[in-house]
Design an enzyme around this catalytic site. Sequence first.
Site, PDB file in Angstrom:
ATOM      1  N   ASP A  79      75.944  58.663  61.708  1.00 24.29           N
ATOM      2  CA  ASP A  79      74.634  59.210  61.380  1.00 24.29           C
ATOM      3  C   ASP A  79      74.782  60.403  60.458  1.00 24.29           C
ATOM      4  O   ASP A  79      75.876  60.948  60.298  1.00 24.29           O
ATOM      5  CB  ASP A  79      73.882  59.585  62.664  1.00 24.29           C
ATOM      6  CG  ASP A  79      74.669  60.564  63.527  1.00 24.29           C
ATOM      7  OD1 ASP A  79      74.862  61.715  63.086  1.00 24.29           O
ATOM      8  OD2 ASP A  79      75.124  60.181  64.626  1.00 24.29           O
ATOM      9  N   GLU A 138     103.421  40.063  50.225  1.00 25.22           N
ATOM     10  CA  GLU A 138     102.289  40.834  50.760  1.00 25.22           C
ATOM     11  C   GLU A 138     102.415  42.315  50.386  1.00 25.22           C
ATOM     12  O   GLU A 138     101.426  42.978  50.055  1.00 25.22           O
ATOM     13  CB  GLU A 138     102.215  40.678  52.280  1.00 25.22           C
ATOM     14  CG  GLU A 138     101.739  39.292  52.713  1.00 25.22           C
ATOM     15  CD  GLU A 138     101.899  39.050  54.207  1.00 25.22           C
ATOM     16  OE1 GLU A 138     100.970  38.507  54.815  1.00 25.22           O
ATOM     17  OE2 GLU A 138     102.972  39.392  54.767  1.00 25.22           O
TER      18      GLU A 138
END
Length: 727
Positions: A532, A612
Amino acid sequence: MAIIFDEEKRTFSLHTRHTTYQMKIDKFGVLLHLYYGRKTEGCLDYLLTFADRGFSGNLYDAGQDRTYSYDALPQEFPYLGSGDYRSPAFVVKDNNGALDCDLRFDSYFISKGKYGLKGLPAVYADQDQAESLEVVLKDTRLGAKVSLLYGVLPKYDIITRAVAVKNEGGASFDIDKIASASLDFLTGSYDLISFYGRHGMERNYQRNKVSHGVQLIGSRRGASSHQYNPLMILTNPQTTETQGSAWAMEFVYSGGFRGMVGKDQYNQTRWQMGLMAEQFSYPLEPGAVFYAPEVMMTYSSEGLSRLSNNLQSCIRSHVCRGRYKDQIRPVLLNSWEACYFQFTGEKLLKLARDAKDLGMDMFVLDDGWFGKRNDDNSGLGDWYVNEDKLGGKLKNLVDQIHDMGLLFGIWVEPEMVSEDSDLYRAHPDWALTVPGRKPIRSRNQLVLDFSRKEVVDTIFDQICQVLDQVRIDYLKWDYNRSISDVYSQNARDQGTVLYDYILGLYDFLERLTARYPDLLIEGCSGGGGRFDAGMLYYTPQIWCSDNTDAVDRLRIQYGTSFGYPISAMGAHVSAVPNEQSGRVTPLGTRGTVAMSGTFGYELDPGKLSDKEKAEIRRQVAVRKQYARLIFSGKYYRLSSPFTDPVGAWEFISEDGNELLVNAVTLENHCNMPATYVRFSGLPKDAIYKETETGRLYPSNALQQIGIPVPFGMGEYRAFQWHFDRVR
Ligand code: GLA
C-alpha cells in the site's frame, strides 16, 4: 492558483492540469459536494435539484421548506445524525452515548505546499508543487472541530483528502467511524474496479457494475491485506484502458480499511474510503486531535492507463522517499528459495560468489540467521545473530561479501514474536492476547503489541544493534500474519489499538529511515499482504507476492500496476518447476516478467546449467540497459492476462523517444489465429526503429493494429521489442 474560493457563490474549486473538484457552502452552512471530473470553469451549483422527498427528513433550519434534505443532496462529508441515511463518513458518539452530529462551515485556509499528517504517511511536495486547503466544520454542541484537508498536485492530476478532528469542547466524545474521503456522484452509471486476492495470489482484477445496495471491500486484519487492496477505481461502463472517465481512491495507510460504493434511492452514487470501522472506537479527550489517514484521488478522462500513470508517478515522486527513491535498484540474489532455512556461512558465501559471477549487485540473506530459527516455529523476537549457524560473526560474512563487490541485505520481521523465544518468555504480555483466552496462532507466531511504545523501542534497539554491527545495505521488512486478539494492556480504549499499532509501526520506520538514510528497505508481508501507499512512504519497494510463478506473476503485477509504480514492485526469477505452483515456464519468460519490477533472483545458481547461467547474464545485462526506461517511463497495459491470449505491456520514455514492449503468450493451440499486440501512448506520425532487426514501424499503425506475436511451439513464450524513435 490551483485552489479558488468564490466569495459570492461560496464555492471551492480545486483545479489540476486536467481535472476540477468543486464543493459549495450552502445557505445553511452545509458543505455540499458538486463535481469531480474533467477540468471545467464556472459555478456548478445548478446541478443541485430540490424536491419534496417522502421519508427524507428536512433540516430544521429550512423551516417549512420540505425540499431541503441531507438525504438527497450530495454531501462532502456525510455524518450520522443529519438525516442522511446513506453510508456516513463520520459517526461520533457523545458522552451520553448519543450518536449525533451537526457540522456546519466555520472557516477555511488556503496555503502553498502540501499539508502533512502527524505520525502518518502522506503525499509530500514543495511549496511550488502543491496547494492545500483546510475547510473547517464545527459542531458547537459537541465542541468538535472537523478539518477537511485537501492537497492539490496539479501536475499529476492528484487531489488528496484527509481529516483532522479536534475536541474543542469540555467533554470527551468517541469517533466510531471515519472515512477520509467521501464522494457523491449526482448521476451516471459506474463500474467498480477492485483488487481481491489471497496469500500467493494478490490483486486480482475484478470489475463490477455499481448498483443499488453497496459493494464493500476492506480489511479487518490489522494490515491492508492480501484479500483486498486499498485501491478502488470507478469508471463509466464504456471506459477502457485508453478512453473514457475513470476515478481512483487509494488509501495511504497500511492498516484495516473500508472501501464502499453504492447507488442510493435517487440513483446517486456514494463512494468512500477510510478506516475500518469495526474494532475501531476512538475516544477524543478535550484538546486532543485525531488524524484520519490520507486518500489519494485522481481522475482521468482518457481511460485507465492515464489514471494509473497519475497514481504511479505521484507515488514515485511524492510518496516514496529516501536515497533510493530515484535510483535504479540493485539486482539481487535472495537466499529464500535458494535454501530456505538450511544454510551455513559457507553456503551463503557460495551463493554470493555465484551472484557476483552472474553480474548481480547484491546478496540478500533471508529468514533463518538469528536466534533459534531453523524453521518457522521459533526465534522471532530474538534479533541476535546465530553465529553457530553462520560459522562466525555476521561482520565476517558481510565483509567477505562486500569484498566481492556486492551489496549485502538481510531479512527481519520486527512486529512478530514466537512463543518459543527469549523475548516471549521474558514478556508474554507484549504479544497481543486477550486476558484469559488462548490466542489465535498463525504460522505459529503471535503479533507484538506495537501500540505500546516500550515494545517498539525494545525491538528498535535490537534491530539497530544488528544494523550497527556491520554495513547493511538493504533490509527486507516482513510481516507474516494477520492480527487477532486485539487487546493491549495500556490502552485507554481497546478500540484505539489497531490504529495505534500502525502509528507504532510508522514511528519505528520513521526512526529507522532517519537513522539509516542509505538503507534500502523492501516491505513484505507474506509477499504482498501490505502492499500500500502507506508502506511506500517508508519502503520504496515491496515484495509483490510469495508466488514467483511467472504466469501468476503476470496477473499479480498487472493488478498491482493499476495503483502502484513499477519501481515499487519486488519481482524475482525463481527455479522451475515453480515451488508454489509446480508450473514450468522458460527462463527467458521468467526474466521478462521479473524485469518489470525491481528485479532479482531467488534460486540456487549452483543448480543451473551453463546455458542457463549464460541466459541469466544476458538478462541482467538487458535489464541494466533498460532499467531507467522501466523505472521511470510511462507504463501501459496492452492486454489483460486474465482474459487475453497474450499478456502484453509497454514502457515509453516521457519524450516518446524510447519504447519497450513485452509480451508473454498465455495460450498455444494448433493452427492458431494470429494475435496482435497494439501499442499505446505513442506520438502521432512518428517512426520507430526496432533495435534487433533495424526494421522501421510507423507509430500510427503500431497504435492502430500493432505487431503480430510470432507463432511458435510451446507455452509461455516471451518477447521483448525495443524501439528508438527515428522521426
Ligand atoms: C515470507 C516472505 C518470504 C520469505 C519468508 C521467510 O513468506 O514473503 O519471501 O521471506 O517469509 O520466512
